[in-house]
Design a protein around this motif. Sequence first.
Motif, short mmCIF file in Angstrom:
data_model
loop_
_atom_site.label_atom_id
_atom_site.label_comp_id
_atom_site.label_asym_id
_atom_site.label_seq_id
_atom_site.Cartn_x
_atom_site.Cartn_y
_atom_site.Cartn_z
N SER A 43 7.86 -8.79 7.41
CA SER A 43 7.49 -7.70 6.51
C SER A 43 7.36 -8.16 5.06
O SER A 43 6.98 -7.36 4.21
CB SER A 43 8.49 -6.57 6.61
N LYS A 44 7.62 -9.41 4.76
CA LYS A 44 7.55 -9.89 3.38
C LYS A 44 6.15 -9.76 2.79
O LYS A 44 5.98 -9.61 1.60
CB LYS A 44 8.01 -11.34 3.28
N ALA A 45 5.12 -9.78 3.65
CA ALA A 45 3.74 -9.72 3.18
C ALA A 45 3.20 -8.29 3.12
O ALA A 45 2.06 -8.09 2.72
CB ALA A 45 2.85 -10.57 4.09
N ARG A 46 3.99 -7.30 3.50
CA ARG A 46 3.49 -5.93 3.49
C ARG A 46 3.30 -5.43 2.06
O ARG A 46 3.88 -5.94 1.11
CB ARG A 46 4.41 -5.01 4.27
N ALA A 47 2.51 -4.43 1.93
CA ALA A 47 2.20 -3.86 0.62
C ALA A 47 3.43 -3.19 0.03
O ALA A 47 4.21 -2.58 0.75
CB ALA A 47 1.07 -2.85 0.76
N PRO A 48 3.59 -3.26 -1.30
CA PRO A 48 4.71 -2.56 -1.93
C PRO A 48 4.61 -1.06 -1.71
O PRO A 48 3.52 -0.51 -1.69
CB PRO A 48 4.55 -2.89 -3.42
N GLY A 49 5.73 -0.40 -1.53
CA GLY A 49 5.75 1.04 -1.33
C GLY A 49 5.60 1.46 0.12
O GLY A 49 5.45 2.62 0.41
N THR A 50 5.65 0.50 1.04
CA THR A 50 5.59 0.85 2.45
C THR A 50 6.89 0.45 3.11
O THR A 50 7.60 -0.42 2.63
CB THR A 50 4.42 0.14 3.17
N THR A 51 7.17 1.07 4.23
CA THR A 51 8.37 0.74 4.99
C THR A 51 8.00 -0.24 6.08
O THR A 51 6.83 -0.57 6.27
CB THR A 51 9.00 2.00 5.60
N ALA A 52 8.97 -0.70 6.84
CA ALA A 52 8.72 -1.68 7.90
C ALA A 52 7.75 -1.16 8.95
O ALA A 52 7.02 -1.92 9.56
CB ALA A 52 10.04 -2.08 8.56
N GLY A 53 7.67 0.15 9.14
CA GLY A 53 6.77 0.73 10.12
C GLY A 53 5.35 0.87 9.60
O GLY A 53 4.46 1.30 10.31
N GLY A 54 5.11 0.50 8.34
CA GLY A 54 3.78 0.58 7.78
C GLY A 54 3.48 1.92 7.11
O GLY A 54 2.42 2.12 6.57
N ARG A 55 4.43 2.84 7.14
CA ARG A 55 4.23 4.15 6.53
C ARG A 55 4.64 4.08 5.07
O ARG A 55 5.50 3.30 4.69
CB ARG A 55 5.06 5.20 7.25
N HIS A 56 4.04 4.93 4.28
CA HIS A 56 4.39 4.97 2.86
C HIS A 56 5.76 5.60 2.67
O HIS A 56 6.12 6.54 3.35
CB HIS A 56 3.35 5.75 2.05
N SER A 57 6.50 5.06 1.73
CA SER A 57 7.80 5.64 1.41
C SER A 57 7.58 6.91 0.60
O SER A 57 6.53 7.09 -0.01
CB SER A 57 8.65 4.64 0.64
N PRO A 58 8.54 7.82 0.54
CA PRO A 58 8.38 9.08 -0.17
C PRO A 58 8.08 8.90 -1.66
O PRO A 58 7.41 9.71 -2.26
CB PRO A 58 9.71 9.79 0.01
N SER A 59 8.53 7.80 -2.26
CA SER A 59 8.30 7.60 -3.69
C SER A 59 6.92 7.05 -3.99
O SER A 59 6.46 7.09 -5.11
CB SER A 59 9.36 6.64 -4.24
N ALA A 60 6.21 6.54 -2.98
CA ALA A 60 4.89 5.99 -3.18
C ALA A 60 3.84 7.11 -3.13
O ALA A 60 3.93 7.98 -2.27
CB ALA A 60 4.59 4.93 -2.13
#
Length: 67
Positions: A43-60
């Motif tokens: 998951s180190k390469a995932r976009a900022p503001g996303t969780t491990a499941g690929g969904r956006h976090s509530p703050s994003a």
Amino acid sequence: MAHRKPHLPTKTCEGCGRPFSWRRKWALVWSEVKWCSDRCRRSKARAPGTTAGGRHSPSAPAAVVRG
């Protein structure tokens, strides 16, 4: 009954921010270990503001698609 190992060194995972302890398989490379698991390493390469499941976090902010 398993015994506790309080004398083992710990680090903080760069992926999830949780503490993790030394493992025998990391004995020769402990100074290079950055992640607590393969999941965090991947998951180190995932976009900022996303969780491990690929969904956006509530703050994003959510992307709005209008069409």
